[in-house]
Each structure stands twice: as structure tokens, then as C-alpha cells.
Design a protein around this motif. Structure first.
Motif, PDB file in Angstrom:
ATOM      1  N   GLY A 150       0.758  -1.242   0.000  1.00 36.42           N
ATOM      2  CA  GLY A 150       0.000   0.000   0.000  1.00 36.42           C
ATOM      3  C   GLY A 150       0.784   1.284   0.000  1.00 36.42           C
ATOM      4  O   GLY A 150       0.195   2.365   0.035  1.00 36.42           O
ATOM      5  N   ALA A 151       2.117   1.215  -0.047  1.00 34.25           N
ATOM      6  CA  ALA A 151       2.904   2.448  -0.012  1.00 34.25           C
ATOM      7  C   ALA A 151       2.626   3.317  -1.238  1.00 34.25           C
ATOM      8  O   ALA A 151       2.200   2.818  -2.291  1.00 34.25           O
ATOM      9  N   ASP A 152       2.866   4.598  -1.090  1.00 33.60           N
ATOM     10  CA  ASP A 152       2.664   5.535  -2.195  1.00 33.60           C
ATOM     11  C   ASP A 152       3.404   5.063  -3.447  1.00 33.60           C
ATOM     12  O   ASP A 152       4.543   4.572  -3.357  1.00 33.60           O
ATOM     13  N   THR A 153       2.754   5.193  -4.594  1.00 33.71           N
ATOM     14  CA  THR A 153       3.258   4.901  -5.948  1.00 33.71           C
ATOM     15  C   THR A 153       3.246   3.423  -6.306  1.00 33.71           C
ATOM     16  O   THR A 153       3.590   3.073  -7.443  1.00 33.71           O
ATOM     17  N   LEU A 154       2.836   2.519  -5.416  1.00 31.38           N
ATOM     18  CA  LEU A 154       2.977   1.087  -5.673  1.00 31.38           C
ATOM     19  C   LEU A 154       1.820   0.477  -6.460  1.00 31.38           C
ATOM     20  O   LEU A 154       1.728  -0.753  -6.563  1.00 31.38           O
ATOM     21  N   CYS A 155       0.964   1.311  -7.067  1.00 31.30           N
ATOM     22  CA  CYS A 155      -0.119   0.758  -7.894  1.00 31.30           C
ATOM     23  C   CYS A 155      -0.240   1.510  -9.217  1.00 31.30           C
ATOM     24  O   CYS A 155      -1.228   2.205  -9.463  1.00 31.30           O
TER      25      CYS A 155
END
Length: 287
Positions: A150-155
């Protein structure tokens, strides 16, 4: 059905929805921009991103595990959303960032309590996705996967949403610095797109723009700052991102810290639990 691809880009400082026409993107007011010159945004703005843990037979075989009787899921926060040609940030102090090439299902109509046979009518289209995981946090969040996935930029999603695409028998590959790492087919899925949508919609209302990630084939491995990662899905196009290191280290004065346990290393680098003489964990609910 004719394929039609929609993208969302930044055009003259504005967020604009465009239609792809060959190598050109066309806005509703007639403005055009070359695909190669466009600054892409995530093609949809979901209220939720829901992901299935395990689905592809090659991945199950690789992990020396078995599928549960029904799909299990985790949630990526919408703040993890990213776009084509954008940077994926590995926080400083972390080492084990892995790619997972996937197909994203994009909801087109509000869906609740529908059957698998009806689910196709509620799907707008499909997009390419890369379900990155920061395995440094597996020992803390192996159940919820919140910090792992769920960390920022991971999708990252994109480049666009393709309508009229048939998900059956499509090749999916992940390519790192020009080298093919994952090479699978959607026919490997135990549960197809319609099943996944209907399953979630039994208890969770799906809204237009919501995204379901449908699983990854075998060979998810670690990537590093400077790497270029592409996910290519037959009929959907190529999602490309590059890896960078974040400027800030993971704070050490709060929360669980990154670890390098046997499970972290085995998951990130390719499990060989049985050959190490280590008891193989139940991984069926953690991917």
C-alpha cells in the motif's frame, strides 16, 4: 466487439480524458497529442482497489503451495495509485521491492449482489497493472499486506482503459530492462474476471471506476533504483515505470521496521524453502 481505448492525460495544465486513435490521443474538444509525447495520469479514479492474493496456476506451483477453496483478497489504498511512465518510489532503508504484472478490472456500473453470469455487464473495461510489493514489511503485515502493497506509488495503472477486450487466453509478460521476467497467460487463472467481481460484490458495493487486480503469474522478483519495468498484456498495451529511491529513510522512532527474515528473502528472491530444510509456511493467503 470493437476495442476502444481511453486514457487520462495532463494537457495544457488540465486533466483531460482522451481517446486513442493509432499513435494520437484525441480530446473531446478536438485537441490532439502524440502518444509518445503525452504526460499520462492514472486512467481512472477508483474509490477502492481490491486485489486477489493468488490466482495463476504457475504462481501457485512456484510457491509450493495450494489455492484456498475460494479467493482471498487484500486492499491497496487509493493513495498508492500511479500512472504510466511515472516513477515507483522505493523508500530509503528498504531493499525488497518486487513487481507483479497483472490485469486490472475497471468497474463501469454500480455492482451489488450480482451473479458471475451478470458481472460482465458491470465491467467497463480492463487496464494493465503492476501490483508492487515492499516485502521489507512482510513480517509485520503479512495478513493485511497494507504496508507491503500500500505504499505511495505502488499501484501503477494504464496506459489506458480498453473497452471491448476479451480477457480469455491473453498473454501477460513483465519485462525488466529489456529482459522478460514473467511470461504467463490469463487462462492460468483459477477464478476469472467475472467470478472475482461477483464475489466481491456480494458484500462490498463496487462503484464506477473501482479497480480489481486479478493476480500475477510466476516469477515476481526484486527490482532496484534505475530499473525500467514494463508489463505487457496482449490487447491492452504496455505499462512502463522506472524505479527510484525516495529521499527519506523509513523513520526509526515509530512503528515496525524493515526486516530481512527468511520469509522476506525467500519471497523477494524466489522461494526455495524445502531446499533450505526450513518449514514451508502457508503462503496461500499472503500474495
Amino acid at each position: 466487439m470493437t476495442l476502444r481505448e481511453y486514457r487520462r492525460i495532463l494537457l495544457d495544465g488540465n486533466v483531460v480524458d482522451v481517446v486513442r486513435d493509432g499513435d494520437t490521443l484525441v480530446a473531446g474538444d478536438g485537441r490532439t497529442v502524440a502518444v509518445a509525447d503525452a504526460r499520462h495520469l492514472a486512467p481512472v479514479t477508483p474509490s477502492k482497489i481490491i486485489c486477489v492474493h493468488l490466482n495463476y496456476s504457475s504462481r501457485v506451483k512456484e510457491l509450493l503451495t495450494k489455492l484456498p477453496p475460494a479467493p482471498t483478497y487484500f486492499h491497496k489504498p487509493v493513495s498508492s495509485l500511479n500512472a504510466h511512465d511515472s516513477a515507483v518510489v522505493r523508500p530509503r532503508g528498504c531493499k525488497w521491492l518486487n513487481y507483479e504484472g497483472e490485469v486490472g478490472i475497471v468497474i463501469g456500473r454500480t455492482a451489488r449482489n450480482i451473479s458471475p453470469a451478470e458481472a460482465g455487464d458491470y465491467i467497463r473495461g480492463y487496464t494493465v497493472a503492476n501490483d508492487y510489493g515492499l516485502h521489507d514489511f512482510r513480517d509485520t503485515d503479512s495478513g493485511s499486506m497494507l504496508r507491503v502493497k500500500g505504499a505511495d506509488t505502488l499501484c501503477p495503472l494504464g496506459p489506458g482503459v480498453v473497452e471491448g477486450w476479451d480477457f480469455r487466453d491473453k498473454r501477460i509478460r513483465t519485462i525488466v530492462n529489456g529482459e522478460v521476467r514473467q511470461d504467463g497467460n490469463t487462462n492460468e487463472m483459477e477464478w476469472d474476471m467475472h467470478y472475482l467481481v461477483a464475489d466481491i460484490a456480494r458484500t462490498i458495493t463496487l462503484q464506477p471506476g473501482d479497480v480489481l487486480l486479478s493476480g500475477t503469474p510466476a516469477i515476481s522478483r526484486t527490482v532496484y533504483p534505475g530499473d525500467v519495468v514494463e508489463v505487457e498484456v496482449e490487447g491492452l498495451g504496455v505499462l512502463r515505470n522506472h524505479i527510484v529511491e525516495g529521499p527519506n529513510a523509513i523513520r526509526s522512532d515509530v512503528g515496525a521496521q524493515p526486516t530481512e527474515s527468511e520469509e522476506v528473502l525467500s519471497t523477494a528472491q524466489g522461494g526455495d524453502w524445502e531446499f533450505r530444510g526450513i518449514r514451508k509456511p502457508d503462503l496461500s493467503n499472503t500474495f
